[in-house]
Design a protein around this motif. Structure first.
Motif, PDB file in Angstrom:
ATOM      1  N   LEU A  56       0.152   3.263  -6.743  1.00 16.11           N
ATOM      2  CA  LEU A  56       0.966   2.644  -5.701  1.00 16.11           C
ATOM      3  C   LEU A  56       0.373   2.902  -4.315  1.00 16.11           C
ATOM      4  CD1 LEU A  56       4.582   3.419  -6.982  1.00 16.11           C
ATOM      5  CD2 LEU A  56       3.520   1.161  -6.789  1.00 16.11           C
ATOM      6  N   SER A  57      -0.186   4.086  -4.132  1.00 19.24           N
ATOM      7  CA  SER A  57      -0.809   4.425  -2.844  1.00 19.24           C
ATOM      8  C   SER A  57      -2.024   3.546  -2.589  1.00 19.24           C
ATOM      9  CB  SER A  57      -1.219   5.903  -2.833  1.00 19.24           C
ATOM     10  OG  SER A  57      -0.119   6.743  -3.103  1.00 19.24           O
ATOM     11  N   ALA A  58      -2.833   3.330  -3.638  1.00 22.00           N
ATOM     12  CA  ALA A  58      -4.021   2.479  -3.502  1.00 22.00           C
ATOM     13  C   ALA A  58      -3.621   1.027  -3.264  1.00 22.00           C
ATOM     14  CB  ALA A  58      -4.881   2.591  -4.762  1.00 22.00           C
ATOM     15  N   LEU A  59      -2.619   0.568  -3.989  1.00 18.53           N
ATOM     16  CA  LEU A  59      -2.153  -0.811  -3.827  1.00 18.53           C
ATOM     17  C   LEU A  59      -1.659  -1.052  -2.407  1.00 18.53           C
ATOM     18  CD1 LEU A  59      -1.377  -3.589  -4.958  1.00 18.53           C
ATOM     19  CD2 LEU A  59       0.787  -2.578  -5.748  1.00 18.53           C
ATOM     20  N   LYS A  60      -0.902  -0.107  -1.863  1.00 15.83           N
ATOM     21  CA  LYS A  60      -0.398  -0.253  -0.498  1.00 15.83           C
ATOM     22  C   LYS A  60      -1.539  -0.314   0.499  1.00 15.83           C
ATOM     23  CE  LYS A  60       2.865  -0.659   2.494  1.00 15.83           C
ATOM     24  NZ  LYS A  60       3.666  -1.911   2.511  1.00 15.83           N
ATOM     25  N   LEU A  61      -2.572   0.508   0.294  1.00 19.72           N
ATOM     26  CA  LEU A  61      -3.723   0.502   1.192  1.00 19.72           C
ATOM     27  C   LEU A  61      -4.423  -0.854   1.143  1.00 19.72           C
ATOM     28  CD1 LEU A  61      -5.051   2.557   3.090  1.00 19.72           C
ATOM     29  CD2 LEU A  61      -6.632   3.125   1.251  1.00 19.72           C
ATOM     30  N   MET A  62      -4.498  -1.417  -0.044  1.00 15.58           N
ATOM     31  CA  MET A  62      -5.130  -2.724  -0.211  1.00 15.58           C
ATOM     32  C   MET A  62      -4.324  -3.819   0.475  1.00 15.58           C
ATOM     33  SD  MET A  62      -6.794  -3.743  -3.826  1.00 15.58           S
ATOM     34  CE  MET A  62      -8.088  -4.990  -3.921  1.00 15.58           C
ATOM     35  N   GLN A  63      -3.013  -3.681   0.464  1.00 17.11           N
ATOM     36  CA  GLN A  63      -2.157  -4.657   1.140  1.00 17.11           C
ATOM     37  C   GLN A  63      -2.288  -4.548   2.654  1.00 17.11           C
ATOM     38  OE1 GLN A  63       1.553  -3.413  -0.582  1.00 17.11           O
ATOM     39  NE2 GLN A  63       1.430  -4.845  -2.303  1.00 17.11           N
ATOM     40  N   LEU A  64      -2.516  -3.343   3.139  1.00 17.69           N
ATOM     41  CA  LEU A  64      -2.612  -3.115   4.583  1.00 17.69           C
ATOM     42  C   LEU A  64      -3.963  -3.524   5.159  1.00 17.69           C
ATOM     43  CD1 LEU A  64      -0.920   0.411   4.794  1.00 17.69           C
ATOM     44  CD2 LEU A  64       0.029  -1.740   5.638  1.00 17.69           C
ATOM     45  N   ILE A  65      -5.015  -3.462   4.319  1.00 19.41           N
ATOM     46  CA  ILE A  65      -6.370  -3.726   4.807  1.00 19.41           C
ATOM     47  C   ILE A  65      -6.966  -4.902   4.023  1.00 19.41           C
ATOM     48  CG2 ILE A  65      -8.669  -2.748   5.181  1.00 19.41           C
ATOM     49  CD1 ILE A  65      -7.372   0.012   5.284  1.00 19.41           C
ATOM     50  N   PRO A  66      -6.898  -6.109   4.560  1.00 20.20           N
ATOM     51  CA  PRO A  66      -7.363  -7.300   3.836  1.00 20.20           C
ATOM     52  C   PRO A  66      -8.834  -7.264   3.439  1.00 20.20           C
ATOM     53  CG  PRO A  66      -6.058  -7.922   5.755  1.00 20.20           C
ATOM     54  CD  PRO A  66      -6.312  -6.453   5.864  1.00 20.20           C
ATOM     55  N   ASP A  67      -9.662  -6.503   4.175  1.00 21.94           N
ATOM     56  CA  ASP A  67     -11.096  -6.469   3.873  1.00 21.94           C
ATOM     57  C   ASP A  67     -11.405  -5.804   2.537  1.00 21.94           C
ATOM     58  OD1 ASP A  67     -12.785  -7.506   6.237  1.00 21.94           O
ATOM     59  OD2 ASP A  67     -11.260  -6.278   7.216  1.00 21.94           O
ATOM     60  N   ASP A  76      -7.590  11.841  -9.540  1.00 25.38           N
ATOM     61  CA  ASP A  76      -7.205  12.022  -8.137  1.00 25.38           C
ATOM     62  C   ASP A  76      -8.182  11.347  -7.189  1.00 25.38           C
ATOM     63  OD1 ASP A  76      -9.304  13.766  -8.666  1.00 25.38           O
ATOM     64  OD2 ASP A  76      -8.655  15.222  -7.172  1.00 25.38           O
ATOM     65  N   GLU A  77      -8.846  10.284  -7.630  1.00 27.18           N
ATOM     66  CA  GLU A  77      -9.786   9.603  -6.742  1.00 27.18           C
ATOM     67  C   GLU A  77      -9.598   8.089  -6.814  1.00 27.18           C
ATOM     68  OE1 GLU A  77     -13.921   8.365  -8.627  1.00 27.18           O
ATOM     69  OE2 GLU A  77     -13.808  10.543  -8.394  1.00 27.18           O
ATOM     70  N   TYR A  78     -10.007   7.423  -5.732  1.00 27.35           N
ATOM     71  CA  TYR A  78      -9.996   5.963  -5.674  1.00 27.35           C
ATOM     72  C   TYR A  78     -11.184   5.504  -4.842  1.00 27.35           C
ATOM     73  CZ  TYR A  78      -6.317   3.252  -7.889  1.00 27.35           C
ATOM     74  OH  TYR A  78      -5.565   2.565  -8.815  1.00 27.35           O
ATOM     75  N   SER A  79     -11.812   4.415  -5.297  1.00 27.19           N
ATOM     76  CA  SER A  79     -12.935   3.814  -4.571  1.00 27.19           C
ATOM     77  C   SER A  79     -12.545   2.414  -4.125  1.00 27.19           C
ATOM     78  CB  SER A  79     -14.173   3.743  -5.463  1.00 27.19           C
ATOM     79  OG  SER A  79     -14.605   5.034  -5.844  1.00 27.19           O
ATOM     80  N   PHE A  80     -12.841   2.099  -2.868  1.00 27.99           N
ATOM     81  CA  PHE A  80     -12.471   0.815  -2.278  1.00 27.99           C
ATOM     82  C   PHE A  80     -13.721   0.068  -1.832  1.00 27.99           C
ATOM     83  CE2 PHE A  80      -8.968   3.757  -1.675  1.00 27.99           C
ATOM     84  CZ  PHE A  80      -7.871   3.014  -2.099  1.00 27.99           C
ATOM     85  N   LEU A  81     -13.854  -1.170  -2.284  1.00 30.73           N
ATOM     86  CA  LEU A  81     -14.985  -2.011  -1.919  1.00 30.73           C
ATOM     87  C   LEU A  81     -14.589  -2.933  -0.775  1.00 30.73           C
ATOM     88  CD1 LEU A  81     -17.824  -3.243  -2.434  1.00 30.73           C
ATOM     89  CD2 LEU A  81     -16.720  -4.777  -4.101  1.00 30.73           C
ATOM     90  N   LEU A  82     -15.328  -2.841   0.336  1.00 29.66           N
ATOM     91  CA  LEU A  82     -15.104  -3.707   1.493  1.00 29.66           C
ATOM     92  C   LEU A  82     -16.153  -4.816   1.520  1.00 29.66           C
ATOM     93  CD1 LEU A  82     -13.539  -1.076   2.218  1.00 29.66           C
ATOM     94  CD2 LEU A  82     -14.087  -1.537   4.605  1.00 29.66           C
ATOM     95  N   ARG A  83     -15.761  -5.926   2.108  1.00 29.97           N
ATOM     96  CA  ARG A  83     -16.667  -7.068   2.208  1.00 29.97           C
ATOM     97  C   ARG A  83     -18.003  -6.667   2.825  1.00 29.97           C
ATOM     98  NH1 ARG A  83     -16.086 -10.643   5.527  1.00 29.97           N
ATOM     99  NH2 ARG A  83     -14.782  -9.543   7.028  1.00 29.97           N
ATOM    100  N   TYR A 214      -7.630  -2.585  -9.102  1.00 32.11           N
ATOM    101  CA  TYR A 214      -6.889  -3.580  -8.319  1.00 32.11           C
ATOM    102  C   TYR A 214      -7.904  -4.542  -7.734  1.00 32.11           C
ATOM    103  CZ  TYR A 214      -2.562  -0.917  -8.591  1.00 32.11           C
ATOM    104  OH  TYR A 214      -1.435  -0.286  -9.058  1.00 32.11           O
ATOM    105  N   VAL A 215      -7.642  -5.818  -7.893  1.00 35.29           N
ATOM    106  CA  VAL A 215      -8.607  -6.810  -7.441  1.00 35.29           C
ATOM    107  C   VAL A 215      -7.889  -7.952  -6.736  1.00 35.29           C
ATOM    108  CG1 VAL A 215      -8.583  -8.049  -9.647  1.00 35.29           C
ATOM    109  CG2 VAL A 215     -10.578  -8.230  -8.163  1.00 35.29           C
ATOM    110  N   LYS A 216      -8.488  -8.415  -5.633  1.00 37.96           N
ATOM    111  CA  LYS A 216      -7.982  -9.610  -4.966  1.00 37.96           C
ATOM    112  C   LYS A 216      -8.304 -10.816  -5.857  1.00 37.96           C
ATOM    113  CE  LYS A 216      -6.517  -7.951  -0.926  1.00 37.96           C
ATOM    114  NZ  LYS A 216      -7.347  -7.900   0.273  1.00 37.96           N
ATOM    115  N   HIS A 217      -7.280 -11.624  -6.113  1.00 39.56           N
ATOM    116  CA  HIS A 217      -7.453 -12.747  -7.042  1.00 39.56           C
ATOM    117  C   HIS A 217      -7.303 -14.064  -6.305  1.00 39.56           C
ATOM    118  CE1 HIS A 217      -7.369 -15.022 -10.751  1.00 39.56           C
ATOM    119  NE2 HIS A 217      -6.259 -15.613 -10.356  1.00 39.56           N
ATOM    120  N   PHE A 218      -8.359 -14.867  -6.326  1.00 38.95           N
ATOM    121  CA  PHE A 218      -8.333 -16.208  -5.747  1.00 38.95           C
ATOM    122  C   PHE A 218      -7.920 -17.201  -6.835  1.00 38.95           C
ATOM    123  CE2 PHE A 218     -10.904 -14.283  -2.479  1.00 38.95           C
ATOM    124  CZ  PHE A 218     -10.606 -15.014  -1.337  1.00 38.95           C
TER     125      PHE A 218
END
Length: 273
Positions: A56-67, A76-83, A214-218
């Motif tokens: 839920l914490s990762a999902l919220k971060l993804m919602q807050l940061i569109p990139d 206890d880890e998460y990796s985030f891919l930015l454009r 979690y992935v942005k889905h077009f």
């Protein structure tokens, strides 16, 4: 800011900007999370409610940061891919890692109080996370990075599943269980689980074996679309604004699947555009 004779101290400040036109991956890790999990008595080998707090914490971060196009996590880890051409905070490294770590820590504490209502947080043992940012030059290195994290998830989970079954069901001490597993291969651990505890590791939940994606889905993504047919740095300001609006409206999908094989990336070409 008003000028003063003390303003010279700003000359000591240094900004480190991440390389342009590279993929940014920001990984957050729990600080002293082994002690934290012991303090709050996490279920072994996996605590589904604790994983839900992480997710839920990762999902919220993804919602807050569109990139953020993709997030992968376990334990206890998460990796985030930015454009690749993300200009968030002008790619200032310190700004990025402090924002990600602080937001994730705040989100985790919020969702902990929602999910773990029977385990109130102790001010002397609060959950916090640090972060690092790494630039990857091409699609292959990005894919290899996430493959590495998923392989690591599998290796750690198989070990922990075997270890804690030996302790909790096999009545071994922690040291005895550790000694028994020294030098064992994956096949050996699978055999221990099946023969001693009747557990087929293949039947374990994918959230434990493969982690969470979690992935942005077009919807109805079209490679021939004018906006998608260019590299991001070739887009006009108007096209980029349209693209960012699409990102903000994208559905975020939760998956527990193999991201090592080509199929995952081939079905989502926008992740590495």
């Amino acid at each position: 800011m008003a000028n003063s004779r003390y303003e010279y101290v700003r000359t000591f400040e240094r900004e480190s900007k991440l390389l342009p036109s590279t993929y940014i991956v920001i990984r957050i890790d729990g600080r002293s999370f082994h002690k934290f999990s012991n303090e709050y008595q996490f279920e072994k080998p996996n605590d589904l409610k604790a994983l839900k707090v992480m997710n839920l914490s990762a999902l919220k971060l993804m919602q807050l940061i569109p990139d953020i196009l993709l997030a992968y996590g376990d334990s206890d880890e998460y990796s985030f891919l930015l454009r690749k051409d993300c200009e968030l905070f002008e790619r200032r490294e310190f700004k990025l890692i402090t924002t990600f770590s602080s937001l994730f820590s705040a989100n985790y504490q919020y969702y902990w109080n929602v999910i773990m209502v029977d385990k109130p947080l102790n001010v002397d043992r609060l959950p916090t996370f640090d972060a690092r940012a790494v630039c990857y030059p091409n699609e292959k290195t990005v894919r290899d990075y996430f493959s590495w994290r998923q392989v690591d998830c599998h290796i750690n989970n198989l070990y922990n599943t075997t270890f804690w079954n030996l302790v909790l069901k096999g009545n071994l001490s922690n040291q005895q269980a550790e000694n028994k597993l020294i030098g064992t291969l994956s096949s050996d651990k699978n055999e221990i689980l099946f023969k001693q505890f009747g557990i087929n590791y293949n039947d374990e939940p994918d959230i434990f074996k493969k982690g969470t994606i979690y992935v942005k889905h077009f919807e109805n993504y079209n490679n021939n679309d004018d906006d998608n047919n260019n590299n991001n740095h070739d887009l006009s300001k108007r096209q980029m604004d349209r693209f960012m609006k699409k990102l903000k409206k994208c559905e975020i999908v939760e998956l527990h699947c193999d991201l090592i094989k080509d199929e995952f990336w081939d079905n989502r070409p926008w992740l590495l555009m």
